[in-house]
Design an enzyme around this catalytic site. Structure first.
Site, PDB file in Angstrom:
ATOM      1  N   LYS A 178       0.888  -1.180   0.000  1.00  0.00           N
ATOM      2  CA  LYS A 178       0.000   0.000   0.000  1.00  0.00           C
ATOM      3  C   LYS A 178       0.918   1.220   0.000  1.00  0.00           C
ATOM      4  CE  LYS A 178      -1.930   3.095   1.845  1.00  0.00           C
ATOM      5  NZ  LYS A 178      -1.667   4.480   1.385  1.00  0.00           N
ATOM      6  N   GLU A 253       9.287   1.894  11.230  1.00  0.00           N
ATOM      7  CA  GLU A 253      10.344   2.878  10.947  1.00  0.00           C
ATOM      8  C   GLU A 253       9.670   4.242  10.958  1.00  0.00           C
ATOM      9  OE1 GLU A 253      13.462   2.241  10.702  1.00  0.00           O
ATOM     10  OE2 GLU A 253      13.406   0.067  10.486  1.00  0.00           O
ATOM     11  N   CYS A 287      13.992  11.193   6.819  1.00  0.00           N
ATOM     12  CA  CYS A 287      13.782  10.757   8.211  1.00  0.00           C
ATOM     13  C   CYS A 287      15.029  10.939   9.055  1.00  0.00           C
ATOM     14  CB  CYS A 287      13.302   9.310   8.247  1.00  0.00           C
ATOM     15  SG  CYS A 287      14.404   8.187   7.386  1.00  0.00           S
ATOM     16  N   GLU A 385       9.045  17.019  14.799  1.00  0.00           N
ATOM     17  CA  GLU A 385       9.595  16.766  13.465  1.00  0.00           C
ATOM     18  C   GLU A 385       8.926  17.697  12.452  1.00  0.00           C
ATOM     19  OE1 GLU A 385       8.536  13.103  11.335  1.00  0.00           O
ATOM     20  OE2 GLU A 385      10.637  12.845  10.791  1.00  0.00           O
TER      21      GLU A 385
HETATM   22  P1  NAD Z   1       2.289   8.809   7.093  1.00  0.00           P
HETATM   23  O1  NAD Z   1       2.387   8.129   8.399  1.00  0.00           O
HETATM   24  O2  NAD Z   1       1.338   9.933   6.948  1.00  0.00           O
HETATM   25  O3  NAD Z   1       1.900   7.781   5.933  1.00  0.00           O
HETATM   26  C1  NAD Z   1       2.676   6.649   5.650  1.00  0.00           C
HETATM   27  C2  NAD Z   1       1.801   5.580   5.039  1.00  0.00           C
HETATM   28  O4  NAD Z   1       0.863   5.130   6.012  1.00  0.00           O
HETATM   29  C3  NAD Z   1       0.974   6.039   3.842  1.00  0.00           C
HETATM   30  O5  NAD Z   1       0.958   5.012   2.878  1.00  0.00           O
HETATM   31  C4  NAD Z   1      -0.401   6.232   4.444  1.00  0.00           C
HETATM   32  O6  NAD Z   1      -1.452   6.098   3.525  1.00  0.00           O
HETATM   33  C5  NAD Z   1      -0.436   5.109   5.459  1.00  0.00           C
HETATM   34  N1  NAD Z   1      -1.403   5.278   6.560  1.00  0.00           N
HETATM   35  C6  NAD Z   1      -1.831   6.435   7.112  1.00  0.00           C
HETATM   36  N2  NAD Z   1      -2.727   6.169   8.098  1.00  0.00           N
HETATM   37  C7  NAD Z   1      -2.862   4.826   8.157  1.00  0.00           C
HETATM   38  C8  NAD Z   1      -3.643   3.942   8.968  1.00  0.00           C
HETATM   39  N3  NAD Z   1      -4.464   4.405   9.899  1.00  0.00           N
HETATM   40  N4  NAD Z   1      -3.534   2.622   8.757  1.00  0.00           N
HETATM   41  C9  NAD Z   1      -2.685   2.129   7.817  1.00  0.00           C
HETATM   42  N5  NAD Z   1      -1.936   2.918   7.017  1.00  0.00           N
HETATM   43  C10 NAD Z   1      -2.004   4.250   7.190  1.00  0.00           C
HETATM   44  O7  NAD Z   1       3.772   9.256   6.736  1.00  0.00           O
HETATM   45  P2  NAD Z   1       4.247  10.170   5.532  1.00  0.00           P
HETATM   46  O8  NAD Z   1       3.790  11.556   5.825  1.00  0.00           O
HETATM   47  O9  NAD Z   1       3.875   9.514   4.254  1.00  0.00           O
HETATM   48  O10 NAD Z   1       5.845  10.079   5.643  1.00  0.00           O
HETATM   49  C11 NAD Z   1       6.638  10.947   6.379  1.00  0.00           C
HETATM   50  C12 NAD Z   1       7.034  10.308   7.707  1.00  0.00           C
HETATM   51  O11 NAD Z   1       7.745   9.090   7.491  1.00  0.00           O
HETATM   52  C13 NAD Z   1       7.990  11.176   8.531  1.00  0.00           C
HETATM   53  O12 NAD Z   1       7.588  11.148   9.875  1.00  0.00           O
HETATM   54  C14 NAD Z   1       9.324  10.463   8.371  1.00  0.00           C
HETATM   55  O13 NAD Z   1      10.259  10.706   9.404  1.00  0.00           O
HETATM   56  C15 NAD Z   1       8.905   9.044   8.308  1.00  0.00           C
HETATM   57  N6  NAD Z   1       9.950   8.212   7.691  1.00  0.00           N
HETATM   58  C16 NAD Z   1      10.665   7.356   8.479  1.00  0.00           C
HETATM   59  C17 NAD Z   1      11.685   6.584   7.921  1.00  0.00           C
HETATM   60  C18 NAD Z   1      12.484   5.638   8.776  1.00  0.00           C
HETATM   61  O14 NAD Z   1      13.149   4.777   8.206  1.00  0.00           O
HETATM   62  N7  NAD Z   1      12.457   5.737  10.088  1.00  0.00           N
HETATM   63  C19 NAD Z   1      11.957   6.670   6.556  1.00  0.00           C
HETATM   64  C20 NAD Z   1      11.201   7.557   5.784  1.00  0.00           C
HETATM   65  C21 NAD Z   1      10.194   8.315   6.364  1.00  0.00           C
END
Ligand code: NAD
Length: 492
Positions: A178, A253, A287, A385
């Site tokens: 997804k 992550e 991240c 963040e």
């Molecule tokens: P997000 O949490 O908004 O979304 C990530 C994914 O989760 C999307 O596909 C979204 O549709 C899905 N999602 C959202 N709500 C959900 C739910 N209730 N159930 C299941 N899936 C759901 O994150 P984002 O805004 O896309 O990405 C940015 C974030 O990701 C930042 O906080 C960043 O630090 C983090 N990040 C972490 C790493 C790491 O390795 N630690 C790497 C890259 C990004």
């Protein structure tokens, strides 16, 4: 002129199909804020269909296929990615606003993710044996789990998707991916590549859609054995809660607020290059970004002078231009969030220094490279963040003080230490509470190392054998008697 892109469907059971409800959503270009194309919006019916196909594929073929044969498929995916690197980089830049010079490198690395796991599985995925005197042999085998759900963010989509898909498939699982709704293009490209590689139907599926609906259905599906998630900390916590009902294994992550510490004996030029790259590459949507930069009192003024020059010189522009260093943020909502934090920084007492967005690109979601000077670690802008091109600069005097400051935050993903005192480098790196520390280095890493964070930055590790043994497979123990050991004779 920007590329014209076809509308995108779901990829389920080896077919590109419309969503069950025929719903679609618009995909917006962050550089122009115009519609790029329409994306099929998967919901629970579509997730159910993908999971069913994936489960059948696992049991009928993929889970029991000979390893050498499975790895031929995995290596073929890598070769096909190599052939498409330029196209993938263009789609990624179009979708995310990331500069093309950076997406090209990410796409090339994605192919290596598949090759790496093909090598790892063939050479390293083996169990242990525990002989017990002349009575038993206990041995372990590592088995794939079945259907795994992969949920990914928009900040480095193709790279992060392949970072999960490659170990999941190589170890013998089948996948429902997804992707983030804000960056669906390259996930579709991955489906095309995998389709071309000829994997059996149902082994790999993509359900586009929104988090709460498509993502939520995947998380709560009883036939999905595990969820690997990368995204925001709050989403991670929701996913863990929602996966409790079906007792899923999860890997998280999550977000970060990583410190970069520069001591007065550091190589200033290199520390500066690393600090600037670490927050302003990937448009600051990284991240592991060094969003908090701690500078020793005696070098702060000199360091800040050069930082100011750098932020005004960073080349802001069209993500498709190879000379662009900073592109637009992913969408208007994120632009508003980052801009709002810059306003908060002013209210909290920071001096704000920024580069300038050229007039001709004003239609995009551009936030210029930004320095928050005179920041204090307890400010909101140092605790939360921001996930944009915004560096907070904090002064420190002693080692104890800077370690305390670096650790006084809820996150623990990464950290960077710059010093030429070898003892101090190790000492401080060991004292900073984070999953990954770099000493006198920018964020370079080997695929074999564990990747992930502590505290609110995550649970579990990806990468290397960690992904293989600790997440995508389950150990199974087999106890074999090799002599007639004592068995109690109850009721005899
Ligand atoms: P997000 O949490 O908004 O979304 C990530 C994914 O989760 C999307 O596909 C979204 O549709 C899905 N999602 C959202 N709500 C959900 C739910 N209730 N159930 C299941 N899936 C759901 O994150 P984002 O805004 O896309 O990405 C940015 C974030 O990701 C930042 O906080 C960043 O630090 C983090 N990040 C972490 C790493 C790491 O390795 N630690 C790497 C890259 C990004």
């Amino acid at each position: 002129m920007h590329k014209k892109v076809e509308d995108i469907k779901l990829y389920i059971n080896g077919e590109f199909i419309d969503a069950h409800a025929c719903a679609t959503f618009e995909n917006i270009n962050p550089f122009t804020n115009e519609v790029t194309n329409k994306i099929a919006e998967g919901r629970s019916e579509d997730v159910n269909k993908a999971v069913k196909a994936s489960k059948e594929a696992f049991h009928s073929e993929w889970g029991t296929m000979k390893v050498a044969e499975r790895m031929e498929y995995i290596n073929r995916i890598a070769d096909l990615i190599d052939e498409e690197v330029e196209e993938i980089a263009i789609l990624e830049s179009l979708d995310t606003g990331l500069p093309i010079s950076q997406t090209r490198k990410m796409a090339a690395r994605a192919a290596e993710n598949f090759r790496f796991y093909a090598r790892m599985v063939q050479s390293k995925l083996h169990g242990e044996s525990y002989p017990v005197d002349d009575e038993f042999i206990n041995y372990t085998v590592y088995k794939p789990m079945g259907v795994v759900g992969l949920i990914t963010p928009w900040n480095a989509p193709f790279m992060l998707e392949t970072w999960k898909v490659a170990p999941a498939l190589a170890t013998g699982n089948t996948v429902v991916l997804k992707p983030a709704e804000l960056s669906p293009l390259t996930a579709n490209k991955l489906a095309e590549v995998i389709d071309k590689a000829g994997l059996p139907n149902g082994v790999f599926n993509v359900v586009h859609g929104f988090g709460e609906t498509a993502g939520g259905s995947l998380v709560s599906h009883p036939d999905v054995e595990a969820i690997s998630f990368t995204g925001e900390t709050t989403t991670g916590s929701t996913i863990i809660k929602n996966s409790a009902e079906t007792l899923k294994k999860t890997s998280m992550e999550l977000g970060g607020k990583s410190p970069l510490i520069v001591f007065d004996d550091a190589d200033m030029d290199r520390a500066l290059d690393a600090a600037v790259w670490g927050i302003f590459s990937f448009n600051g949507e990284r991240c592991t970004a060094n969003s908090r930069v701690f500078l020793h009192k005696t070098i702060k003024d000199q360091f800040v002078e050069v930082l100011k020059e750098r932020v005004t010189n960073i080349k802001i522009g069209d993500p498709m231009d190879p000379s662009t260093q900073l592109g637009p943020l992913i969408d208007k909502e994120h632009f508003n969030k980052v801009t709002n934090y810059i306003e908060i920084a002013k209210q909290e007492g920071c001096e704000v220094v920024q580069g300038k967005v050229p007039e001709e690109v004003k239609a995009g979601n551009f936030v210029p490279p930004t320095l928050l000077l005179d920041a204090k670690n307890d400010m909101k802008v140092c605790q939360e963040e921001i996930f944009g091109p915004v560096m907070a600069v904090i002064e420190f005097e002693t080692e104890e003080e800077v370690i305390a400051g670096a650790n006084d935050v809820k996150y623990g993903l990464a950290g960077y230490v710059w010093t030429n005192d070898i003892k101090r480098g190790h000492r401080v790196a060991q004292a900073v509470e984070a999953g990954m520390l770099w000493v006198n280095a920018q964020n370079v890493r080997d695929l074999r190392i564990p990747f992930g964070g502590t505290k609110a930055s995550g649970i579990g590790r990806e990468g290397g054998h960690y992904a293989m043994f600790e997440f995508y497979t389950e150990p199974k123990v087999i106890h074999v008697a090799i002599s007639d050991h004592h068995i109690p004779q109850f009721g005899k």
